[in-house]
Write a protein that holds these residues in place. Sequence first.
Motif, PDB file in Angstrom:
ATOM      1  N   THR A  87      35.273   9.489 -78.114  1.00  0.00           N
ATOM      2  CA  THR A  87      34.588  10.535 -78.883  1.00  0.00           C
ATOM      3  C   THR A  87      34.120   9.979 -80.223  1.00  0.00           C
ATOM      4  N   GLN A 126      32.706  16.683 -72.136  1.00  0.00           N
ATOM      5  CA  GLN A 126      33.662  17.787 -72.129  1.00  0.00           C
ATOM      6  C   GLN A 126      34.141  18.148 -73.529  1.00  0.00           C
ATOM      7  N   HIS A 127      33.774  17.322 -74.502  1.00  0.00           N
ATOM      8  CA  HIS A 127      34.216  17.527 -75.874  1.00  0.00           C
ATOM      9  C   HIS A 127      33.410  18.650 -76.522  1.00  0.00           C
ATOM     10  N   GLU A 128      34.113  19.627 -77.030  1.00  0.00           N
ATOM     11  CA  GLU A 128      33.467  20.822 -77.616  1.00  0.00           C
ATOM     12  C   GLU A 128      32.467  20.507 -78.712  1.00  0.00           C
ATOM     13  N   GLY A 129      32.818  19.485 -79.513  1.00  0.00           N
ATOM     14  CA  GLY A 129      31.994  19.189 -80.678  1.00  0.00           C
ATOM     15  C   GLY A 129      30.693  18.457 -80.382  1.00  0.00           C
ATOM     16  N   GLU A 132      27.277  19.927 -81.584  1.00  0.00           N
ATOM     17  CA  GLU A 132      27.166  19.892 -83.051  1.00  0.00           C
ATOM     18  C   GLU A 132      26.923  18.479 -83.557  1.00  0.00           C
ATOM     19  N   ASP A 160      33.576  18.877 -64.092  1.00  0.00           N
ATOM     20  CA  ASP A 160      33.735  20.195 -64.679  1.00  0.00           C
ATOM     21  C   ASP A 160      32.352  20.822 -64.784  1.00  0.00           C
ATOM     22  N   THR A 163      31.495  23.617 -67.608  1.00  0.00           N
ATOM     23  CA  THR A 163      31.394  23.052 -68.954  1.00  0.00           C
ATOM     24  C   THR A 163      30.146  22.179 -69.059  1.00  0.00           C
ATOM     25  N   THR A 166      27.011  24.361 -69.329  1.00  0.00           N
ATOM     26  CA  THR A 166      26.902  25.002 -70.645  1.00  0.00           C
ATOM     27  C   THR A 166      26.446  23.994 -71.697  1.00  0.00           C
ATOM     28  N   THR A 167      27.112  22.820 -71.699  1.00  0.00           N
ATOM     29  CA  THR A 167      26.784  21.799 -72.688  1.00  0.00           C
ATOM     30  C   THR A 167      25.359  21.278 -72.517  1.00  0.00           C
TER      31      THR A 167
END
Length: 281
Positions: A87, A126-129, A132, A160, A163, A166-167
């Motif tokens: 990440t 898969q990393h939420e950030g 951003e 996944d 996810t 969405t991403t």
Amino acid sequence: AKRSGGSTHLFYEPGIGEHTDTRQDAESELTAAVQNEEFVVAYQPLIDMRSGRPIGAEALVRWQSPTKGLRMPDQFIPLAEETGLITDIGAIVLRDACMQAARWVRSIDPEDELLVTVNLSARQLQHEGLVEEVRAALTESALDPHRLVLEITETMLMHDRDTAATTLWALKDLGVRIAIDDFGTGYSSLAYLRRFPIDMLKVAREFVDGLGRDANDDAITRAIVDLAGTLGLLTIAEGIETTQQQEHVAALGCDLAQGYLFSRPVDADMVMSLVRGESWE
Ligand code: C2E
Ligand code: CA
Ligand code: CA
């Protein structure tokens, strides 16, 4: 091959095991490398098959260790992926790629096509950030989002799915483009070409390798390029090493190509001279 978390055979792979005794050592070495900013980004020029000119590059990370020298991605990406350090490393590559591409753009006619591609790992997707981070890298560099292409693999889409969807749609909303790397080598489902916002397909070196010699590789490459054409996607052929391969991908209608025939990965300044039309043939 897919590695499961916590597998120990990683330590014995060349490059990781030689100088470290334990996983902890390897991990803390990599953590320190992130803190000490030991990662550099090489760029492999992308050639527009119609004009024959360089119009951008793929960002490829290297670890420049002051004590152990240059390490290639295969020697540290698996551990980075497993530990989550990918990440941080991925964010470094993303920022550098956007900054460099913005510099290249400033040195050419702003109307001209120019793009930079960046590899994403499964963990990053898969990393939420992530969304951003991409937004921040674009804002900071003032790079036109359309010029940034994120490369993902088929396998990453299969895992996944919700996810990933969405991403990818959120990234699409930012205006960046998405490419599938090594298309056709993974666990493929053509359905996701409709379900996910895909813009480009990369034809793997594995297929390009046999062009003109192996009827199967010819047929697979032709099928990928035709499929892309039908769906309105761009194609990039990678691993072009011979003029024979170049002629084949051009004849099949591939849009872009990269490979040692044109250039090895080089530094960002070299790409700048190339896209400006200096030192090319
Ligand atoms: P990839 O994305 O398929 O990148 C292409 C690899 O093929 C690169 O190796 C490139 O240097 C090499 N290559 C390019 N042209 C030729 C050619 O004509 N012949 C041959 N034999 N090889 C060629 P590299 O830089 O060692 O990268 C290996 C892999 O590591 C990449 O494969 C990619 O999956 C991964 N990687 C590289 N940079 C990053 C990164 O920033 N993030 C992530 N997540 N993965 C990365
Ligand atoms: Ca790639
Ligand atoms: Ca590839």
